[in-house]
Design a protein around this motif. Structure first.
Motif, short mmCIF file in Angstrom:
data_model
loop_
_atom_site.label_atom_id
_atom_site.label_comp_id
_atom_site.label_asym_id
_atom_site.label_seq_id
_atom_site.Cartn_x
_atom_site.Cartn_y
_atom_site.Cartn_z
N ASN A 1 -21.99 18.91 37.37
CA ASN A 1 -21.18 20.12 37.14
C ASN A 1 -21.52 20.78 35.81
O ASN A 1 -21.58 22.01 35.73
N GLN B 1 -24.93 22.51 36.24
CA GLN B 1 -24.84 23.66 37.17
C GLN B 1 -24.05 24.83 36.58
O GLN B 1 -24.17 25.96 37.06
N ASP C 1 -29.02 27.60 37.93
CA ASP C 1 -29.01 27.46 39.39
C ASP C 1 -30.18 26.61 39.88
O ASP C 1 -30.39 26.48 41.08
N CYS D 1 -23.64 18.76 44.30
CA CYS D 1 -24.85 19.58 44.13
C CYS D 1 -24.77 20.84 44.99
O CYS D 1 -24.46 20.77 46.17
N GLN D 2 -25.10 21.98 44.39
CA GLN D 2 -25.02 23.24 45.13
C GLN D 2 -26.33 23.61 45.81
O GLN D 2 -26.34 24.43 46.73
#
Ligand code: THG
Length: 292
Positions: free
Chosen positions: A62, A65, A69, A89-90
């Motif tokens: 977190n 991020q 990106d 995780c994005q």
């Protein structure tokens, strides 16, 4: 070439304490700096993380991020921490790493599948470090088979032959190169990676970049897909981006047996030429190899 930045690391003198104190500032700064230096992925290495590893990895992902990106490579031997990181995780994550130790394999392969991640297949066998290129091939076939059984496709598997320090075992340095020349045939569609800085572990700090750069060029001869690197070495980044073709061609010619006359080379070319001789075992490593 995909560059995975290595510097967010529990071993670091500044970031280790920041991780333990949950102080985001130094970690944010490092993540931003790595992104600016040209990284494609950021490695987040929290080590074995036995105490509160899950909470630490979630917080790290977190924190990073919040400022970038870029996709992340999650580096821990604790599978509970790995899952906690994957959950937040994005982008498609890289699990660093899955090895052939049965307990690690059983814990991590299902996570790679569940989170549709990619994985680094570390060629660490049941009996530890592979002894030569042949053993690396056998481990690759075994690891890829088991990943495929779990439903993980070859394109999501990045094979890591495990780079050893030049000051420790020159035969292992040569084996990794030899193995890279065979990987495409034994595991079609798989990708590859190395922990590049391992090659210069234990050598004087100011001499490390030359070893790292030269070994990267040597591995590139066989189509290395990615590397975990010191992304703050701008010459290394230039090499990976194809901006030093004359050096690449010199090193690759030497690997094919060409023995250039050092007197005909530029000073920079001489440094690469001398380092190739050390890394392919023609001359013995010593801290003064560039002076000889
Ligand atoms: N394969 C895979 N993952 C890996 C490795 C590998 N992860 C860890 C390591 N090897 C690659 N990452 C690093 C990170 C830092 C260093 C080397 C490799 C390093 N750091 C300096 C030192 O220790 O002296 C500086 C540390 C600091 O910032 O203070 O050398 O092989 N899959």
């Amino acid at each position: 070439m995909i560059l995975i930045a290595e510097s967010i690391n529990i071993m670091s003198k500044t970031l280790g304490p920041a991780m333990r104190e949950r102080n985001p500032k130094p970690i944010e700064e490092m993540a931003r700096a790595e992104a600016e230096a040209g990284a494609d992925y950021l490695d987040i290495n929290i080590g074995p993380a036995r105490k509160m590893g899950d909470e630490l990895m979630e917080w790290m992902v977190n924190t990073v991020q919040a400022v970038t990106d870029l996709p992340l490579s999650l580096d821990t031997t604790n599978p509970v921490a790995m899952e906690a990181g994957l959950r937040v995780c994005q982008s498609k994550a890289l699990v660093n790493s899955v090895s052939l130790q049965p307990d690690r394999l059983a814990a991590e392969l299902p996570l790679v599948k569940k989170y549709s991640a990619s994985m680094i297949g570390l060629l660490w066998g049941k009996e530890g470090m592979p002894r030569d290129a042949n053993e690396r091939c056998l481990h690759t076939v075994d690891l890829v088979y088991q990943a495929n059984e779990m439903g993980i496709p070859n394109e999501d598997i990045w094979i890591d032959p495990i780079v050893s320090p030049v000051s420790v075992e020159i035969n292992q340095v040569k084996s990794c190169i030899e193995f890279m020349s065979m990987l495409g045939e034994i595991a079609p569609g798989c990708k590859s990676t190395v922990g590049l800085s391992n090659i210069s572990n234990g050598t004087p700090t100011q001499l490390r970049p030359q070893l790292n750069r030269t070994y990267l060029v040597m591995l590139m001869k066989y189509g290395l897909h990615s590397a975990i690197v010191d992304v703050f070495d701008s010459e290394l980044v230039k090499i990976a981006r194809g901006e030093m073709p004359e050096i690449v061609s010199l090193v690759h010619r030497m690997m094919d047996g060409d023995k250039p006359d050092l007197a005909s080379l530029t000073p920079k070319e001489v440094e690469y030429a001398k380092t190739v001789r050390v890394l392919n075992g023609e001359s013995l490593y010593s801290h003064s190899w560039l002076k000889i």
